[in-house]
Design a protein around this motif. Structure first.
Motif, short mmCIF file in Angstrom:
data_model
loop_
_atom_site.label_atom_id
_atom_site.label_comp_id
_atom_site.label_asym_id
_atom_site.label_seq_id
_atom_site.Cartn_x
_atom_site.Cartn_y
_atom_site.Cartn_z
N HIS A 111 1.01 -1.39 0.14
CA HIS A 111 0.23 -0.11 0.13
C HIS A 111 0.54 1.14 -0.26
O HIS A 111 0.36 2.31 -0.72
N LEU A 112 1.74 1.09 0.92
CA LEU A 112 2.72 2.26 0.15
C LEU A 112 3.35 2.50 -0.74
O LEU A 112 3.53 3.61 -1.25
N VAL A 113 3.90 1.84 -1.35
CA VAL A 113 4.24 2.04 -3.03
C VAL A 113 3.19 2.51 -3.87
O VAL A 113 3.01 3.38 -4.50
N THR A 114 2.21 1.47 -3.64
CA THR A 114 0.58 2.38 -4.72
C THR A 114 0.49 4.03 -3.60
O THR A 114 0.34 3.84 -4.70
N HIS A 115 0.03 3.67 -2.83
CA HIS A 115 -0.06 4.97 -2.22
C HIS A 115 1.07 6.09 -2.45
O HIS A 115 0.34 8.12 -3.13
N ALA A 116 2.16 5.98 -3.03
CA ALA A 116 2.97 6.61 -3.00
C ALA A 116 2.92 7.26 -5.06
O ALA A 116 2.92 8.91 -5.33
N PHE A 117 2.63 6.23 -5.29
CA PHE A 117 2.00 6.48 -7.33
C PHE A 117 0.95 7.16 -6.90
O PHE A 117 1.08 8.37 -7.82
#
Lengths: 664, 171, 98
Positions: free
Chosen positions: A347-353
């Motif tokens: 979620h951290l990664v997708t949220h970053a995007f």
């Protein structure tokens, strides 16, 4: 070992070099107005080092994958603090987790640097801005690559410093400087927690390096014992500061006073996720402390819901996104607290995007509005959604890409946010068998998802649809930014769509690639965690529930909200009732002010300053010493009568005293 | 009681009497004369204590030179006339008695023979028999203590120059 | 041996000298009391020299030399003060007053 891996030090060193170069350029006199060649040099340095770091990171991660090392690779560089039993070495560590973070940080940073070239193009502090931004990336890389708690702490504090510098970037206005101060001070509270946790770790395990600590923790510390619980809770206190969780989240919305790309990079995509990274990094410790994990998840779920409610009624476009960030960070903590470390990182990664995309999109909107107002010399608020409306006609690219990000954030399949949010919610739900409390967490998460869909649709409706409220003359000046601004948006849009492919669960015939990639890191924690099998039917129910809730939120927003009834900000009536409570952010800032700030100020002013400093130290200490010597001097001068007889008496008395002690 | 002791105590009594009178007489001249008596008595005590040469010097230097100087100054300043007493009042007397008495007891406490080390017998008498009365003193003075002796001459020279400078009205 | 009695007499004389200094106001008399104290010390030196060796007597010579020098300079100072103040009463001389 392949050659690229040996260059790991170069990844943080490149932004540092960029900081030094741009910092020197920023110090050059006169700073304004910067000549175009100087501006170009700053852009090339600032963006160039990031692109180089990104390319190098990709090469390093590929080499790491090819090397197929089971354990993490530690690169010690020099001894930093050899004190007694404590040996802190400056070392970088590359493992699967830091590899993911490495790519996210350098990737998103590169895009945002590129965007900044357009966004900050006319700012007199251009060189200073890029110097700070490069410094931030350096510290962020130190944070994610550090091989021990102290090295990580350096990065942790460093990003806090850069956050402070960039929030107050336009320090001429008091509100910006105050926001920076607030962020800095609130973060200090959390950092104390981090420090205490470090001391506890050293006291119990005699080391501060990640590898020995994580290897010995299951042996040295009783699972669920007081020591491990204290350590993990203090670590989490640090996380609540840095990652803006209840009760220390209040600084993040104020941090939106900084330039919008900064909000995108620091206060959405990277720095604020450091807490999530820390919990995931210490997954062994958290797996040993079920109570602390439950606290992490609980705070996360509560924050997710609470922040989402506030976001419902904000008018400042960036504040909506800020509360959305707080809420999504809550999701991540719910994930890592539930033991689903891979889901949290996912979620951290997708949220970053998608959050970076949303912020950059809002930046694009603000940029357009700002230029329009500038052209007509108007002084309207370029961030208030009540002054927007119907911008889809003027900013078609931004509008479309932000819709993509909105759907991703709301959790609509097949966008990235759907997969990561679903993974977290099902992880929380599955723990309901262990303790019914987790069902509450899951419910909070689900409600937050509903609200998220609602407020994001509201933001999009008010900003891009309905009639335009900017003004007749202004709307003629509204147009899309240059390609350096739309380009990063397109890339982030693509990532927001496709990011979910990183970790498609088995449910959708995926391979859960990220989860397998992170397995070496989370293996110990997974073993310690109770194995729970969720029936296929339940999983499908959860997925459908999540999607239904998100769809409901969007649908409700579309039906209930009337963009055409809105009036520009300066004409808008004050909020009333419950809406006012939400608009005032539940009065949390006022409550903190009343409960903490004012008593502290009173204590400092009345007790510490007036009583202790002025009364005790100045009065009794400094002036008292002076007065004492004055009195002694007066007594001494009275003794000097000039009468020899008197002197002789004293002299004989002295002789007698000496004889008294000398003659035995 | 041997003859030596009789002589010793007699002159001790004279010395103490002279000292007591010296500090209590109103007239400076009387004080000076009583002091001369004490100095003479001390010279006699020096003889008893095997320090004949010192006794001679005592008479020559103290009684003969220093006290004459004192008397000269008293007369020069015309202080011999009876004037107001320079003795302090009863408070001064009490303080002087108290402190003097205390000091006396302190000195007695320290001046017991045991504190002075074990007496090694008649060292002076033996030395005088071997080297003569003057020789016993002169040999160490001009060999072992030569440098202090010479420095004393410098001191006296400085005192002479100082006294001249101070006492002369106009240089 | 007369060491003990001699030291006793020396102590008496010394104490009397101190008492004199404390009791008198006339500078010249005080000066004489100082001489008295020096002589008391001389007596102690001589008494100790009788049994301990000639060094004590040598010391007495030096004390006498110092006393002579002191008398010369001291009396010169008194003369100078008298010329300045027309008195040698220490009560009237308080130049050291702080």
């Amino acid at each position: 070992m392949p050659g690229a891996l040996q260059l790991l030090w170069l990844v943080p060193a490149l932004p540092l070099a960029g900081f030094v170069a741009n910092g020197l350029l920023a110090l050059r006199r006169p700073p304004a107005p910067p000549a175009p060649p100087a501006r170009r040099a700053v852009s090339i340095i600032g963006v160039g080092v990031l692109l180089a770091a990104l390319a190098l990171s990709v090469a390093i991660v590929l080499a790491f994958q090819r090397a197929g090392a089971a354990g993490p690779l530690v690169f010690p560089y020099w001894e930093w603090l050899p004190v007694g039993d404590l040996h802190v070495t400056v070392a970088l560590e590359l493992d699967q987790l830091s590899a993911v973070m490495l790519l996210v940080v350098t990737g998103v940073s590169s895009l945002i640097h590129l965007f900044s070239v357009g966004y900050m193009g006319e700012d007199p502090g251009y060189a200073r801005y890029f110097a700070y931004l490069n410094l931030f990336v350096f510290f962020m890389l130190v944070l994610v690559l550090g091989a021990s708690f102290p090295v990580m702490f350096v990065g942790w504090e460093g990003v806090g410093l850069c956050s402070y510098l960039l929030i107050g970037f336009w320090f001429n206005e008091r509100i910006n400087a105050d926001a920076g101060k607030k962020a800095f001070l609130v973060n200090r509270i959390g950092d104390v927690g981090f420090l205490v946790a470090m001391l506890l770790i050293f006291a119990h395990m005699g080391s501060l390096d990640f590898q020995p600590v994580f290897a010995q923790a299951p042996k040295l510390l009783a699972p669920g014992g007081a020591a491990i619980t204290a350590i993990t809770l203090f670590l989490f206190l640090g996380c609540t500061g840095k990652s803006a969780q209840i009760p220390l989240y209040t600084w993040l919305p104020d941090a939106m006073q900084g330039p919008t790309p900064v909000s995108a990079l620091i206060h959405a995509a990277t720095m604020v996720t450091a807490g999530v990274y820390l919990v995931a990094r210490c997954n062994v410790l958290y797996a040993l402390a079920p109570v602390a994990s439950a606290v992490v998840a609980g705070i996360g779920a509560l924050t997710a819901f609470f922040a989402a409610t506030i976001a419902l009624k904000q008018w400042d476009i960036k504040r909506v996104l800020a509360y959305s960030t707080v809420s999504q960070l809550g999701y991540m903590f719910l994930g890592v607290g539930s033991g689903a470390y891979a889901a949290g990182i996912f979620h951290l990664v997708t949220h970053a995007f998608f959050k970076a995309l949303l912020f950059l999109g809002s930046g694009s909107v603000i940029h357009a509005l700002h230029r329009a107002y500038h052209a007509t010399h108007s002084h309207e608020d370029a961030q208030d959604m009540r002054n927007m409306g119907g911008l889809a006609r003027h900013l078609p690219w931004t509008s479309k890409l932000m819709w993509v990000a909105t759907l991703a954030l709301a959790g609509i399949p097949p966008f990235a946010g759907f997969f990561s949010k679903d993974a977290i919610l099902s992880a929380a739900f599955s723990l309901g068998d262990v303790h019914p409390l987790w069902y509450v967490y899951w419910l909070l998460g689900l409600l937050a998802a509903l609200l998220t869909a609602f407020y994001m649709t509201r933001l999009m409706l008010y900003t891009f649809h309905g009639p335009n409220r900017t003004g007749e003359r202004e709307s003629a000046h509204l147009h899309e930014g240059p390609w350096v601004m739309t380009g990063p948006l397109v890339v982030l849009g693509a990532l927001s769509v496709a990011g979910g492919a990183l970790n498609v669960p088995a449910l959708f015939r995926g391979h859960a690639w990220l989860e397998h990639w992170l397995e070496p890191v989370t293996a110990v924690a997974t073993r310690l965690r109770p194995a729970i099998e969720v029936p296929l039917g339940t999983e499908w129910t959860l997925v459908i529930a999540a999607v239904a809730v998100a769809a409901l939120g969007i649908f409700a927003a579309l039906r209930l909200l009337r963009p055409e009834e809105l009036v520009p900000a300066r004409l808008a009536p004050a909020e009333r009732g419950f809406a006012r409570l939400l608009w005032k952010k539940w009065y949390v800032d006022e409550i903190y002010d009343f409960l903490l700030v004012r008593p502290l100020v009173w204590l400092s002013r009345e007790v510490l300053w007036k009583t202790i400093d002025l009364g005790l130290i100045d009065g009794a200490g400094v002036n008292g010493a002076a007065r004492l010597s004055q009195v002694l001097g007066w007594v001494g001068s009275r003794l000097q009568t000039g009468q020899l007889g008197f002197y002789v008496v004293l002299f004989v008395g002295g002789v007698l005293a000496v004889l008294w002690t000398a003659v035995r | 009681m041997t003859l030596t002791q009789i002589v010793f105590w007699t002159f001790s009594a004279l010395a103490v009497l002279g000292a007591a009178m010296c500090i209590t007489r109103r007239s400076p001249v009387a004080s000076a004369l009583w002091l001369v008596q004490t100095l003479f008595a001390l010279a006699a005590l020096f003889v008893v204590l095997d320090a004949q040469f010192v006794a001679v010097l005592q008479v020559l230097v103290y009684a003969g030179a220093i006290m004459v100087l004192f008397l000269f100054v008293i007369m020069l300043l015309n202080l011999g006339r009876p004037g107001p007493s320079d003795l302090k009042g009863p408070v001064g007397l009490a303080v002087a008695t108290l402190l003097g008495g205390l000091l006396f007891f302190q000195l007695l406490r320290g001046a017991t023979p045991s504190a002075a080390g074990t007496p090694a017998g008649d060292t002076m008498a033996q030395l005088q028999q071997e080297q003569g009365i003057v020789g016993a003193v002169a040999r160490p003075l001009f060999s072992q203590y030569l440098i202090p002796f010479e420095i004393t001459s410098v001191l006296l020279l400085a005192a002479i120059v100082g006294a001249v400078v101070l006492a002369k009205r106009k240089l | 041996m007369l060491l003990g009695p001699s030291l006793g007499v020396s102590a008496v004389l010394f104490a009397l000298g101190v008492a004199g200094v404390l009791l008198r106001r006339n500078a010249i008399v005080i000066f004489m009391c100082v001489e008295l104290m020096l002589n008391a010390a001389n007596l102690a030196f001589v008494a100790l020299a009788q049994s301990l060796g000639v060094a004590g007597q040598i010391f007495v010579f030096f004390v006498m030399a110092v006393a002579a020098a002191e008398a010369a300079v001291g009396l010169a100072i008194i003369l100078a003060i008298y010329r300045h103040k027309q008195t040698v009463d220490l009560q009237n001389i308080n130049l050291l007053k702080g």
